[in-house]
Design an enzyme around this catalytic site. Structure first.
Site, PDB file in Angstrom:
ATOM      1  N   LYS A 275       0.843  -1.198   0.000  1.00 25.90           N
ATOM      2  CA  LYS A 275       0.000   0.000   0.000  1.00 25.90           C
ATOM      3  C   LYS A 275       0.878   1.249   0.000  1.00 25.90           C
ATOM      4  O   LYS A 275       2.065   1.179   0.358  1.00 25.90           O
ATOM      5  CB  LYS A 275      -0.868   0.022   1.262  1.00 25.90           C
ATOM      6  CG  LYS A 275      -2.020  -0.954   1.226  1.00 25.90           C
ATOM      7  CD  LYS A 275      -2.884  -0.821   2.469  1.00 25.90           C
ATOM      8  CE  LYS A 275      -4.020  -1.819   2.458  1.00 25.90           C
ATOM      9  NZ  LYS A 275      -5.016  -1.593   1.397  1.00 25.90           N
ATOM     10  N   ARG A 349     -10.561 -11.344   1.004  1.00 27.79           N
ATOM     11  CA  ARG A 349     -11.389 -12.373   0.374  1.00 27.79           C
ATOM     12  C   ARG A 349     -10.690 -13.734   0.409  1.00 27.79           C
ATOM     13  O   ARG A 349     -11.332 -14.771   0.414  1.00 27.79           O
ATOM     14  CB  ARG A 349     -11.752 -11.936  -1.051  1.00 27.79           C
ATOM     15  CG  ARG A 349     -10.575 -11.711  -1.935  1.00 27.79           C
ATOM     16  CD  ARG A 349     -10.888 -10.853  -3.166  1.00 27.79           C
ATOM     17  NE  ARG A 349     -10.945  -9.427  -2.860  1.00 27.79           N
ATOM     18  CZ  ARG A 349     -11.249  -8.488  -3.751  1.00 27.79           C
ATOM     19  NH1 ARG A 349     -11.533  -8.805  -5.002  1.00 27.79           N
ATOM     20  NH2 ARG A 349     -11.275  -7.217  -3.403  1.00 27.79           N
TER      21      ARG A 349
END
Ligand code: BES
Ligand code: MN
Ligand code: ZN
Length: 493
Positions: A275, A349
């Site tokens: 990130k 996920r």
């Protein structure tokens, strides 16, 4: 803090501070009128003098009124009579609670007689939650400890006929407040303290406190189960992973459980798809799904709800390292479906899909997963609503209604087949990302492929679980929504 439901005239109440309302234009609430009559118009005189306009959420503290037993009376502006609806009412209550003098040890709350559009239950439960929220002290790791809150007792006054409803609402509101506090505390803790091992300990403590069954699986046991997607995320970190399973079995023996699955990434750096630096600290909150499951279990335990519930928490860090997953790597999930990991930052996920498959073993009536899953969800709904996706519209509706009731709102998003193709991969059964468009939806589509065997809903809480900026901190959401959902299910059985 001790709460009670009481009934009785305000002028006779022994209290450090009574809380009453004044409308804009000078009209007094019924309790304020009683006090004013007893005190020889002391309140109406002050209102007439202009010191208390009655404007919404304005405040005036009065001391030692003649013939009044209470030490202080806190006047709160209610705004215009015709405009005191739910939103305004909650604003009034928040302002009042904030303005309680810090020395007051006990208060008498006389605002439940207002806002006729709200039920007594709604008002009482909200009052309990607002008090818990206002007196919440961050478990700040500052060397100087914050001063203890003086307030010990809160009496909420209602009509005799409303007492039973108010009492049950209070019990629920306080239990939800406890769950919210737990979720906030866990969320606010930094990643170097709130690790998977720490969550493991918290779950075991909860189990001990409330008699839940608890089982915590380590890496070797997770390998045994073949959770290749979850293992893939965890492999980049030195912090040991855990799969936490809590069970509360207080429903009928043959009743299928509701399973709550919470994303427990205790720090999300993005992994090799690292990130950017700005606000990366906020990724300590990436375990707020897990925190909300633990918080909801706390509420269930407090209420000893007659229901069967399972909590499943896959927890690990998402870190870059020589051992970390790389873009292009393909993992095999517990379900057997293979996944091409095109972006290691779409890790939520990957841990959830294996937990969803694991949930099958409990033969659940419904599975609800909760996750700070996508930045795209924040773009779509901001901080006001959690996103709800479901393979059964009735369950989405049930969750949304619970959220409305608990003032912890959610909004139904589409899970149309049309979006599924965005997950196509040339090399595996699916990719773990679906491109820029509809990012929260394609993440839900991904999860839906692992939730085919039961009724399932997914809550994307990326926008609602914590606040950024000056008031940075966990919100405890969606504990009120989830708790209310379970309370309603337990009572309707
Ligand atoms: N934990 C983040 C989602 C997130 C981001 C929540 C910002 C709250 C604020 C999640 O693991 C993530 O990184 N998602 C990616 C997915 C993308 C790579 C498809 C995202 O949203 O950018
Ligand atoms: Mn991520
Ligand atoms: Zn994440």
């Amino acid at each position: 803090m001790e709460f009670s439901i009481k009934n009785g005239n305000p002028e006779k109440q022994l209290s450090d501070c009574l809380i009453i309302g004044v409308f804009e234009g000078g009209k007094l609430s019924a309790s304020a009128q009683l006090l004013d009559d007893a005190a020889g118009n002391a309140i109406s005189t002050v209102v007439k003098s202009g010191d208390m306009s009655g404007k919404i959420a304005s405040i005036l503290l009065m001391h030692q009124l003649p013939n009044i037993v209470a030490k202080r009376v806190l006047l709160v502006g209610l705004g215009k009579v015709s405009e005191l609806n739910t939103k305004e009412y909650l604003k009034v209550v928040r302002a009042a609670v904030k303005a309680i003098p810090s020395v007051a040890k006990d208060v008498g709350f006389y605002l439940t007689e207002l806002a006729p559009a709200m039920t007594v239950h709604e008002k009482t439960a909200q009052i309990a939650e607002i008090f818990s929220d206002a007196t919440y002290q961050v478990n700040a790791l500052k060397s100087k400890k914050p001063e203890a809150v003086a307030l010990k007792k809160v009496a909420v006054f209602v009509e005799k006929s409303e007492e039973a409803e108010a009492k049950s609402a209070l019990t629920q509101g306080l239990a939800i407040g406890e769950g919210v506090k737990m979720a906030k505390d866990l969320g606010n803790l930094p990643g170097n303290i709130c690790t998977p091992t720490y969550l493991d300990k918290q779950a075991k403590q909860l189990a001990k406190d409330y008699g839940f069954k608890v089982e915590v699986l380590d890496q070797a046991q997770i390998e045994e189960l073949g959770m290749g997607a979850f293992l893939g995320v965890a492999q980049g970190s030195d912090e040991p992973m855990r799969l936490i399973v809590l069970q509360h079995k207080k429903g009928k023996k043959d009743q299928k459980p509701v399973a709550l699955v919470g994303k427990g990434i205790t720090f999300d750096s993005g992994g090799i798809s690292l990130k950017g630096g700005s606000e990366m600290d906020e990724m300590k909150y990436d375990m707020c799904g897990a925190a909300s499951v633990l918080g909801t279990f706390k509420t269930i335990g407090e209420l000893d709800l007659p229901i069967n519930a399972v909590g499943i928490i896959p927890t690990c860090d998402n870190m870059p390292s020589g051992k970390a997953l790389k873009p292009g790597d393909i993992v095999t999930s517990m379900s057997g479906q293979t996944i091409e990991v095109l972006n290691t930052d779409a890790e939520g996920r990957l841990v959830l899909c294996d937990a969803l498959t694991y949930a099958e073993k409990f033969d659940p009536s419904t599975v609800v997963d909760v996750a700070t899953l996508t930045g795209a969800c924040v773009v779509a709904l901001g901080q006001h609503a959690s996103a709800v996706y479901s393979n059964k519209d009735a369950i989405a509706a049930e969750l949304i209604a619970a959220g409305e009731f608990a003032h912890d709102r959610a909004w139904h998003m589409p899970l149309w087949e049309d979006y599924q193709q965005q997950l196509d991969s040339n090399f595996a059964d699916m990719a773990n990302i679906g491109g820029r468009a509809a990012g929260s939806i394609t993440a839900a589509c991904f999860l839906s492929r692992f939730a085919k065997k039961y009724d399932w809903a997914h809550l994307d809480i990326a926008g609602t679980a914590w606040k950024s900026g000056k008031d940075k901190g966990g919100t405890g959401r969606p504990v009120p929504l989830l708790s209310t959902f379970l309370i309603k299910r337990a009572l309707n059985k």
